[in-house]
Scaffold this motif. Structure first.
Motif, PDB file in Angstrom:
ATOM      1  N   UNK A  55     -12.626 -65.649  33.444  1.00 18.29           N
ATOM      2  CA  UNK A  55     -13.700 -64.666  33.575  1.00 18.29           C
ATOM      3  C   UNK A  55     -15.030 -65.395  33.492  1.00 18.29           C
ATOM      4  N   UNK A  56     -15.780 -65.411  34.577  1.00 17.16           N
ATOM      5  CA  UNK A  56     -17.049 -66.130  34.622  1.00 17.16           C
ATOM      6  C   UNK A  56     -18.248 -65.225  34.368  1.00 17.16           C
ATOM      7  N   UNK A  57     -18.008 -63.976  34.002  1.00 22.59           N
ATOM      8  CA  UNK A  57     -19.122 -63.091  33.683  1.00 22.59           C
ATOM      9  C   UNK A  57     -19.821 -63.587  32.419  1.00 22.59           C
ATOM     10  N   UNK A  58     -21.074 -63.193  32.201  1.00 20.36           N
ATOM     11  CA  UNK A  58     -21.766 -63.614  30.971  1.00 20.36           C
ATOM     12  C   UNK A  58     -21.027 -63.193  29.701  1.00 20.36           C
ATOM     13  N   UNK A 106     -21.078 -67.678  40.130  1.00 16.05           N
ATOM     14  CA  UNK A 106     -20.390 -67.214  41.331  1.00 16.05           C
ATOM     15  C   UNK A 106     -19.575 -68.330  41.974  1.00 16.05           C
ATOM     16  N   UNK A 107     -20.135 -69.518  42.056  1.00 16.92           N
ATOM     17  CA  UNK A 107     -19.419 -70.651  42.644  1.00 16.92           C
ATOM     18  C   UNK A 107     -18.157 -70.940  41.829  1.00 16.92           C
ATOM     19  N   UNK A 108     -18.271 -70.977  40.512  1.00 17.22           N
ATOM     20  CA  UNK A 108     -17.096 -71.242  39.680  1.00 17.22           C
ATOM     21  C   UNK A 108     -16.081 -70.110  39.749  1.00 17.22           C
ATOM     22  N   UNK A 113     -21.760 -67.207  49.959  1.00 15.10           N
ATOM     23  CA  UNK A 113     -22.198 -66.356  48.863  1.00 15.10           C
ATOM     24  C   UNK A 113     -21.674 -64.931  49.020  1.00 15.10           C
ATOM     25  N   UNK A 114     -21.284 -64.335  47.889  1.00 11.91           N
ATOM     26  CA  UNK A 114     -20.821 -62.949  47.921  1.00 11.91           C
ATOM     27  C   UNK A 114     -21.718 -62.034  47.096  1.00 11.91           C
ATOM     28  N   UNK A 115     -22.630 -62.622  46.303  1.00  8.30           N
ATOM     29  CA  UNK A 115     -23.583 -61.832  45.541  1.00  8.30           C
ATOM     30  C   UNK A 115     -22.981 -61.016  44.414  1.00  8.30           C
ATOM     31  N   UNK A 116     -21.919 -61.513  43.796  1.00  5.30           N
ATOM     32  CA  UNK A 116     -21.255 -60.759  42.744  1.00  5.30           C
ATOM     33  C   UNK A 116     -22.029 -60.790  41.429  1.00  5.30           C
ATOM     34  N   UNK A 150     -26.529 -73.902  30.099  1.00  6.59           N
ATOM     35  CA  UNK A 150     -27.485 -72.794  30.027  1.00  6.59           C
ATOM     36  C   UNK A 150     -27.084 -71.817  31.124  1.00  6.59           C
ATOM     37  N   UNK A 151     -27.863 -70.767  31.349  1.00  5.47           N
ATOM     38  CA  UNK A 151     -27.403 -69.716  32.261  1.00  5.47           C
ATOM     39  C   UNK A 151     -27.239 -70.188  33.706  1.00  5.47           C
ATOM     40  N   UNK A 152     -27.913 -71.260  34.095  1.00  7.16           N
ATOM     41  CA  UNK A 152     -27.843 -71.747  35.471  1.00  7.16           C
ATOM     42  C   UNK A 152     -27.297 -73.167  35.602  1.00  7.16           C
ATOM     43  N   UNK A 153     -26.660 -73.680  34.557  1.00 11.36           N
ATOM     44  CA  UNK A 153     -26.124 -75.041  34.626  1.00 11.36           C
ATOM     45  C   UNK A 153     -24.771 -75.120  33.935  1.00 11.36           C
ATOM     46  N   UNK A 154     -23.789 -75.622  34.666  1.00 13.46           N
ATOM     47  CA  UNK A 154     -22.439 -75.796  34.126  1.00 13.46           C
ATOM     48  C   UNK A 154     -22.016 -77.244  34.288  1.00 13.46           C
ATOM     49  N   UNK A 155     -21.069 -77.644  33.467  1.00  8.13           N
ATOM     50  CA  UNK A 155     -20.428 -78.936  33.644  1.00  8.13           C
ATOM     51  C   UNK A 155     -18.924 -78.713  33.723  1.00  8.13           C
ATOM     52  N   UNK A 156     -18.290 -79.523  34.549  1.00  6.94           N
ATOM     53  CA  UNK A 156     -16.854 -79.433  34.785  1.00  6.94           C
ATOM     54  C   UNK A 156     -16.263 -80.824  34.575  1.00  6.94           C
TER      55      UNK A 156
END
Length: 188
Positions: free
Chosen positions: A128-131, A119-121, A184-187, A155-161
C-alpha cells in the motif's frame, strides 16, 4: 583493493519522477536482539542516528539505520567508512550473540524524486503506497515487479529502493517504465 563501482554507473532517468542509481553506499547487516542495549548503542554510534522502531527508517544523509526484521537492521554509511564501521561494530559486540556483515557490494540503491513517487512505486509493488499505508520514514520489504526490494520514503516526494545488485538492471528498467511520462494515472 580496486575502488568500488556502482552496478549501473549512476544511471539516471527523468520522467514522472527522477530515478537515479546511487553510487556505492556502505551497507552493514546487523543481526541480533534489537532490544539489547549494547547492540543499540553500537549501531547508533556508528550510524549517528537513533535506532528505528518496527518498520522504521532513521536516516541523516548517507548515514542511517533501517529496520529489516525483528532481529535485523541495515546500517548505512558512506562506502569509504564500511571497513571501520564493521570493525567498530564487531569490537563493540564481541562476546554477544550478533552478526555483523558488510553487504555493500551485494546491493543496489535507487533514489526516486518527484511529486509522483508514490504513484510510480504503486505500479510495481503490492504494498500500500498511500500516505496512510506507507508513512514517511517507514520501511517496507516487498517486491518490485518480480524482485525482492526494500523501500522507504525519506520525505513525501523522495523514496529509496534497495535490491540485490544482480537484479539492478532489471529494477532500473521497471522503475524507468513505471516513470515513463506517458504512464501517469493520477491516482495519488
Amino acid at each position: 583493493m580496486p575502488p568500488a563501482v556502482s552496478p549501473l554507473m549512476n544511471a539516471s532517468y527523468d520522467g514522472l519522477v527522477q530515478v537515479t542509481e546511487l553510487g556505492p553506499l556502505g551497507m552493514i547487516t546487523l543481526r541480533g536482539d534489537l532490544s539489547n542495549a549494547a547492540l543499540v548503542k553500537a549501531a547508533t554510534a556508528v550510524a549517528g542516528v537513533k535506532m528505528p522502531g518496527l518498520r522504521g527508517a532513521s536516516c541523516n544523509g548517507d548515514h542511517g539505520i533501517l529496520w529489516m526484521s525483528p532481529d535485523e537492521v541495515l546500517v548505512l554509511c558512506p562506502h569509504a567508512e564500511v571497513a571501520t564501521a564493521v570493525a567498530t561494530l564487531g569490537a563493540a559486540l564481541q562476546g554477544q550473540h550478533a552478526l555483523v556483515a558488510d553487504v555493500s557490494d551485494a546491493r543496489a540503491v535507487f533514489a526516486l524524486k518527484g511529486a509522483m513517487t508514490r504513484e510510480v512505486l504503486a505500479k510495481l509493488t503490492p504494498a500500500d503506497m498511500s500516505p496512510e499505508g506507507l508513512p514517511v520514514g517507514e520501511l517496507r520489504r516487498t517486491r518490485l515487479a518480480q524482485v525482492a526490494a526494500a523501500l522507504w520514503l525519506r520525505d513525501k516526494d523522495e523514496a529509496q529502493v534497495i535490491c540485490f545488485r544482480s537484479v539492478a538492471d532489471y529494477a532500473f528498467g521497471v522503475l524507468k517504465s513505471a516513470a515513463h511520462p506517458a504512464s501517469g494515472v493520477g491516482f495519488f
